[in-house]
Design a protein around this motif. Sequence first.
Motif, PDB file in Angstrom:
ATOM      1  N   SER A  51     -10.732  -1.510  -0.897  1.00 23.17           N
ATOM      2  CA  SER A  51     -11.109  -2.488  -1.927  1.00 23.17           C
ATOM      3  C   SER A  51     -10.678  -3.954  -1.702  1.00 23.17           C
ATOM      4  O   SER A  51     -11.390  -4.928  -1.901  1.00 23.17           O
ATOM      5  CB  SER A  51     -10.115  -2.004  -3.217  1.00 23.17           C
ATOM      6  OG  SER A  51     -10.696  -0.833  -3.692  1.00 23.17           O
TER       7      SER A  51
ATOM      8  N   SER B 190       2.438   1.585  -3.454  1.00 20.00           N
ATOM      9  CA  SER B 190       1.401   1.566  -4.720  1.00 20.00           C
ATOM     10  C   SER B 190       0.990   3.186  -4.514  1.00 20.00           C
ATOM     11  O   SER B 190       0.708   3.791  -5.803  1.00 20.00           O
ATOM     12  CB  SER B 190       0.166   0.679  -4.580  1.00 20.00           C
ATOM     13  OG  SER B 190       0.785  -0.689  -4.568  1.00 20.00           O
ATOM     14  N   VAL B 191       0.477   3.533  -3.271  1.00 17.53           N
ATOM     15  CA  VAL B 191      -0.076   5.140  -3.198  1.00 17.53           C
ATOM     16  C   VAL B 191       1.013   5.708  -3.487  1.00 17.53           C
ATOM     17  O   VAL B 191       0.991   6.765  -4.080  1.00 17.53           O
ATOM     18  CB  VAL B 191      -0.957   5.030  -1.834  1.00 17.53           C
ATOM     19  CG1 VAL B 191      -1.160   6.620  -1.624  1.00 17.53           C
ATOM     20  CG2 VAL B 191      -2.059   4.163  -1.844  1.00 17.53           C
TER      21      VAL B 191
ATOM     22  N   GLN C 275      -6.642   7.970  -0.674  1.00 18.13           N
ATOM     23  CA  GLN C 275      -6.220   6.872  -1.412  1.00 18.13           C
ATOM     24  C   GLN C 275      -5.987   5.640  -0.860  1.00 18.13           C
ATOM     25  O   GLN C 275      -6.014   4.643  -1.431  1.00 18.13           O
ATOM     26  CB  GLN C 275      -5.292   7.330  -2.421  1.00 18.13           C
ATOM     27  CG  GLN C 275      -5.324   8.458  -3.510  1.00 18.13           C
ATOM     28  CD  GLN C 275      -6.694   8.274  -4.341  1.00 18.13           C
ATOM     29  OE1 GLN C 275      -6.745   7.147  -4.897  1.00 18.13           O
ATOM     30  NE2 GLN C 275      -7.352   9.206  -4.480  1.00 18.13           N
TER      31      GLN C 275
ATOM     32  N   ILE D  66       0.866  -0.971  -0.165  1.00 20.07           N
ATOM     33  CA  ILE D  66       0.060   0.140   0.033  1.00 20.07           C
ATOM     34  C   ILE D  66       0.879   1.177  -0.043  1.00 20.07           C
ATOM     35  O   ILE D  66       0.667   2.233  -1.003  1.00 20.07           O
ATOM     36  CB  ILE D  66      -1.068   0.136   1.403  1.00 20.07           C
ATOM     37  CG1 ILE D  66      -1.918  -1.030   1.033  1.00 20.07           C
ATOM     38  CG2 ILE D  66      -1.788   1.274   1.368  1.00 20.07           C
ATOM     39  CD1 ILE D  66      -2.859  -1.516   2.376  1.00 20.07           C
TER      40      ILE D  66
ATOM     41  N   ASN E  62      -8.971   3.922   0.263  1.00 17.80           N
ATOM     42  CA  ASN E  62      -9.972   3.440  -1.021  1.00 17.80           C
ATOM     43  C   ASN E  62      -9.026   2.109  -1.333  1.00 17.80           C
ATOM     44  O   ASN E  62      -9.868   1.002  -1.663  1.00 17.80           O
ATOM     45  CB  ASN E  62      -9.619   4.178  -2.175  1.00 17.80           C
ATOM     46  CG  ASN E  62     -10.598   5.381  -2.317  1.00 17.80           C
ATOM     47  OD1 ASN E  62     -11.491   5.049  -1.457  1.00 17.80           O
ATOM     48  ND2 ASN E  62     -10.102   6.346  -3.226  1.00 17.80           N
ATOM     49  N   MET E  63      -7.752   2.012  -1.106  1.00 18.40           N
ATOM     50  CA  MET E  63      -6.961   0.705  -1.400  1.00 18.40           C
ATOM     51  C   MET E  63      -7.301  -0.434  -0.496  1.00 18.40           C
ATOM     52  O   MET E  63      -7.579  -1.395  -0.752  1.00 18.40           O
ATOM     53  CB  MET E  63      -5.558   0.884  -1.564  1.00 18.40           C
ATOM     54  CG  MET E  63      -4.742  -0.309  -2.022  1.00 18.40           C
ATOM     55  SD  MET E  63      -3.324   0.197  -2.282  1.00 18.40           S
ATOM     56  CE  MET E  63      -2.959  -0.478  -3.684  1.00 18.40           C
TER      57      MET E  63
END
Length: 144
Positions: A52, A25-26, A45, A22, A48-49
């Motif tokens: 998901s 990625s972010v 963000q 995370i 959100n990850m």
Amino acid sequence: MSTSNFAVYEKDTYLLIDGDTIVYSVGFSPNLNVEGTPPAYIYHQVKNMLNSMIEAVPAAHVRIYLTSQDKSNYRFDVAKTPGPGGQGYKAQRGTTVPPMYKQMIRDYLVEEHRAQIVEGMEADDMLGIQATKYGREATIATFD
């Protein structure tokens, strides 16, 4: 008996998340890894990850793990040992500059989402250990 779009889970199910994925990625998102990005946007963000992952694999318990930054990770020792081609562990990655907001994202995961810092190994190694502890009731979420 009818079925629904919502997964039903037992009280002892676990979703084990590699927080390092995370962070990177972010953190490396082109629109986030720039000077002046508002923290609220970065945190959004991250949420959100996480959401998901949680929606994809509903579980009663969510555990997030982050690799310690104190170099206690055993892979730092392995990195010094040449492997195939005479290179050490992750040598092919070169000198990558970390995401600009790496520490801020890590702090947010610890403070707001109770991520646990793992010492002596990488977070994804801890996921494997924890998954064997919980058995068939655990799901691992990582890109690594």
